[in-house]
Each structure stands twice: as structure tokens, then as C-alpha cells.
Design a protein around this motif. Sequence first.
Motif, PDB file in Angstrom:
ATOM      1  N   ILE A  42      56.520  75.991  64.622  1.00  0.00           N
ATOM      2  CA  ILE A  42      56.168  76.821  65.779  1.00  0.00           C
ATOM      3  C   ILE A  42      55.018  76.203  66.569  1.00  0.00           C
ATOM      4  O   ILE A  42      55.046  76.167  67.809  1.00  0.00           O
ATOM      5  N   TYR A  84      64.180  80.686  68.007  1.00  0.00           N
ATOM      6  CA  TYR A  84      62.848  80.897  68.553  1.00  0.00           C
ATOM      7  C   TYR A  84      62.796  80.622  70.055  1.00  0.00           C
ATOM      8  O   TYR A  84      62.118  81.327  70.807  1.00  0.00           O
ATOM      9  N   LYS A 134      61.854  85.177  70.467  1.00  0.00           N
ATOM     10  CA  LYS A 134      60.972  85.256  69.299  1.00  0.00           C
ATOM     11  C   LYS A 134      61.291  86.499  68.473  1.00  0.00           C
ATOM     12  O   LYS A 134      61.304  86.455  67.247  1.00  0.00           O
ATOM     13  N   ILE A 143      55.673  83.698  61.841  1.00  0.00           N
ATOM     14  CA  ILE A 143      56.074  84.138  63.186  1.00  0.00           C
ATOM     15  C   ILE A 143      55.237  85.321  63.641  1.00  0.00           C
ATOM     16  O   ILE A 143      54.756  85.381  64.774  1.00  0.00           O
TER      17      ILE A 143
END
Length: 270
Positions: free
Chosen positions: A17, A122, A126, A173
Motif C-alpha cells: 500500500i 485497492y 479501498k 488497510i
Amino acid sequence: VDIFFVISGYLITSIIISELKAGLFSVTDFYERRLRRLGPAFALMLIVSLPLAYFTLMPTMLIEYMNSVIYALVFFSNYFFYNSEIEYGLEEGIYHPLLHSWSLSIEWQFYILFPIILISLYKYSKKFAFVLLLIIFFISITLSIFYSSNNSLVFYMIQFRVWELVIGSMISIYRFDYTKKIKTSVFTELFNLMSFLLIVFSLYLGYKNIPYPLNVLPAIIGTATLIIFCSQNDMIGKMLSTKLFVFIGLISYSLYIWHFPIIAFDTIIE
């Protein structure tokens, strides 16, 4: 191993990420870094183990050992040991020096599949990525409970283990996109202490006749909550940041790689 799965899921997702946000992520670079990080120690262990296996194992066991080497090199040793009906933790398992490589195969299966899935999800959404991981978590842990009577199946197969890795991914996340830095307080201090004690308590459960995944839940919950709430400013965080714990963390992979072959060959030679 269960603690490592949660931490691994968190770290790998955090790396992906952060690099996606910076526009620097490359799938090939990711695989190359994983190989450089994990490959040399594993290769050295195999090189040292081969002559030991040749001189100490009976012909049939040597053939089985060489097969396990091949499966370990292609990240499928968990399937090999499951199909060989070798249960981890039983006395016979100590005569298979690469039995511990089952967990490394699960790790690599996760590394190979997960980045591609996460990137697609993603970039699209998200929230959707988080929800889908949550669905995978519930499916995997439900399957683990449903098939808990088949100990070898749920122990070795990734579909029954992926929920542990996904917990770490969901925490990553959530922390990247939805939470601010958690301030140290009496509440977080107590919460972190309870989380740490859960992990310690899980070591006790390991000696009890409790089926997976119930036997690992305390360790999983403790690890997950420590990742969320722990910082270097609180008591547990300061303890885990000491040179001793940092050093243990740095050599933990090498320790894991070498511990089982050493014990196995020592037992075989005796």
C-alpha cells in the motif's frame, strides 16, 4: 507460526500500500525482494542438510527427503507433507528434516497470489478491498472450524490458514486509510498488557488437546490487537523495542529455518 502469519500479512500489505500510494510498486521488484530476503538462508540450510541426509537417512527416507526438497523449492511442501500423511507434532514428524517448510510454502503461495489481488482491488476501491478481505476471512475461518476434525488438512492447506494472513492485511488497510495515531493512555497500556498475556497464554494452550483454529485464537487476537494499539511510548512497546527483542526479531527467520533440521538430524543420528 500463527503469530508470524498475522505479522507477515500486516507487513506485506503495508509495503504494497505504501508503495502504491507513492506510485513505486512493482510486482517483479516485490518478488525479487522477497526472494533476496528469504531465499539465501533457506538455500544455505538445504546445502548443509543434503550431505547430512545422505549419510544418516535410510534409502527410503532419503528418497522421501529429496522429494520434500523439490516440493519445498517450488513452494508446495505443505501439499507434499499432507499427501504423505505426516502429522506435524507427532513423533514420526521429527524424522523429516524439512517438515517445517510447510509454513514457508504457505507464505510463498500468499506472496505470489496476494499482491496481484490487492493491487486490483485497492486501485478500484479501498472499501471494496477491505470488505472482500473480510469475506475471505470469514470463509477461511468457517472452513477451518467445519473441517477441524481433519487435523492434517486444516493444518497444512492455505485455504484454512489464509484467515490469519488476512487479519494482518485488514489491519494494515484500516490503519493506512481510516485511523489516526492512537495515543498512549491507561486504557491502551492495559489493553496491550492483556494482548501480550493472551500470546503467552496461547503457548500453554499449545500443549492441550484443543483443535485448530480454537487453539491459536488467543495468539491471533493478542497479536492483532498489539499491532493496532501498541506503540514505542507504552510499556509493552518499550519492552518489545529493546535491543534483545529487536535482535530476536531480526534473527527469527534464520532461527526458524535452522531449528527443525538441527533437532531432526540430532534425533536421527542418536
